[in-house]
Design a protein around this motif. Sequence first.
Motif, PDB file in Angstrom:
ATOM      1  N   THR A   1      40.343 -23.293  18.049  1.00 32.70           N
ATOM      2  CA  THR A   1      39.708 -23.935  19.202  1.00 32.70           C
ATOM      3  C   THR A   1      38.336 -24.442  18.798  1.00 32.70           C
TER       4      THR A   1
ATOM      5  N   TYR B   1      35.285 -21.255  23.470  1.00 30.31           N
ATOM      6  CA  TYR B   1      35.607 -19.855  23.744  1.00 30.31           C
ATOM      7  C   TYR B   1      36.483 -19.704  24.985  1.00 30.31           C
TER       8      TYR B   1
ATOM      9  N   SER C   1      39.931 -20.362  23.770  1.00 29.60           N
ATOM     10  CA  SER C   1      40.404 -19.198  23.020  1.00 29.60           C
ATOM     11  C   SER C   1      40.873 -18.094  23.959  1.00 29.60           C
TER      12      SER C   1
ATOM     13  N   VAL D   1      43.519 -16.388  17.008  1.00 33.20           N
ATOM     14  CA  VAL D   1      42.753 -17.592  17.348  1.00 33.20           C
ATOM     15  C   VAL D   1      41.449 -17.619  16.552  1.00 33.20           C
TER      16      VAL D   1
ATOM     17  N   GLU E   1      37.820 -19.501  16.340  1.00 34.80           N
ATOM     18  CA  GLU E   1      36.900 -20.346  17.104  1.00 34.80           C
ATOM     19  C   GLU E   1      35.915 -21.018  16.154  1.00 34.80           C
TER      20      GLU E   1
END
Length: 474
Positions: A9, A19, A22, A38, A40
């Motif tokens: 992401t 965030y 995510s 995930v 970030e």
Amino acid sequence: MAQRVVAVTSCITGIAHTYMASDALKKAADKLGVEIHVEEQGASGTEHELDPADIAAADAVVLAVDRAVDESRFASKQILSVNAGDAIKDPEGAIKKALAGEGTRAAAGVTEVVKAEERPDEGGAGGFSAVFKHVMNGVSHMLPIVVAGGILTAARYLFGSTQTPDGLVWAFETEGTLAYYINMIGATYGLGMMIPVLSAFISDSVADRPGWVPGFIGGLIAANIQSGFIGGIIAGLFAGYLTYYLNKWIKLPPAFAGLKPILILPLLSTLVVGLVMYYVVGTPVAALTQVITDFLGSLSGAGNVVLGIVCGLLYFDLGGAVSKVLYAFAIASIDAGVYGPMAAVMLCGMVPPLGVAIATLVKKSLWSEAERDSGKAAILLSASYITEGAIPFATSYPLQVLPGCMIGGAVAAVMSLMLGLECTAPHGGLFLLLVPGVINNGPLFVLCLLVGSIVCAGIIVALMTMKRRKEAAA
């Protein structure tokens, strides 16, 4: 065994959407019984970097990004690309499509780090969408410099001034003082690097690393010849596409291939970009920049009303891509020495989360307990100029929340422009009030925020009340 998904992401600024996307993907995966990892890529760098073993074991890859990312890690995998905002709105849909292979594509190979579908000659998502992503990549890397440089530049006024027979002399004008060095750090070197960094990362997004040098030098020239933000964008795009095509067209024997990225490409592209900026771009773009600056500086009355309404309406995506375009316009205005639009745009971004927060407090019966808790958190997000605090509400009730956010933001923006409010820093929200001089009139800024937020809350409450009554009747 549960299916496995890996995701990345990243939003334009690397702050909120990164965030939120995510978190949304993680919650959706948990609901679907899918194992997910995930990564970030935010403003602070890469967090929770994907392990190669997790990538290898993944059944699908989701890229919830608003800017170019390196896809070489996902070679041989099928990728689903969505915007960060789309992942927030429909995370379950993104995961299901990725696992089902709906709308997926092959990852770019190691030699095609910059996404192939964004190339102008390879179809797919080329054209304006690709150019927009490249420009936003430059903007996202420029923002930390603008914020740091802008606030430090404003801080120079903390040291006061002295009245002399020759007029008012500010402390930062005396060489060797602390104020002088803070001014040098913030204004000369900080803000002075804004345009070069913008151009460099636009070019880097188009052509990868070989495009960085010609983009940076093109940006330096753009700043030097007073072509400003517009010149910086032109320099970055021209440098990037020129370098990309030179890299494709120039063929060397394997023994000399190493010379291309470190010698031939930077030398040729920098020379061409520099000459074009001086001989072709400089004068007309500098003139256009001056026209825009004069126009913004001359706005009054109806002109300010129109600009304020436009600002409010364009913030409909609550910190998304269209809002970032408006934000980039405000930053360009700062670069041109016009600070009114920045105050108006910042208010447009602060009104929505505070408006929904007030709405949840004024009529609690309209909201669930979780929504009321989100409303309380939105107060701090508003103070920090993080518009995304309103997104959970806009996602659940778009027809009831978005009109209030847009109208409330427009009211605050119009008031700000009519009252002559100015902001010399591009981020910080209410915390900028702690630094004298950043916002020229703190009390009026707060007044505009409160009035816009109350209007926003009033519209939301009215529309939500109508919605709940219809639901009860049904």
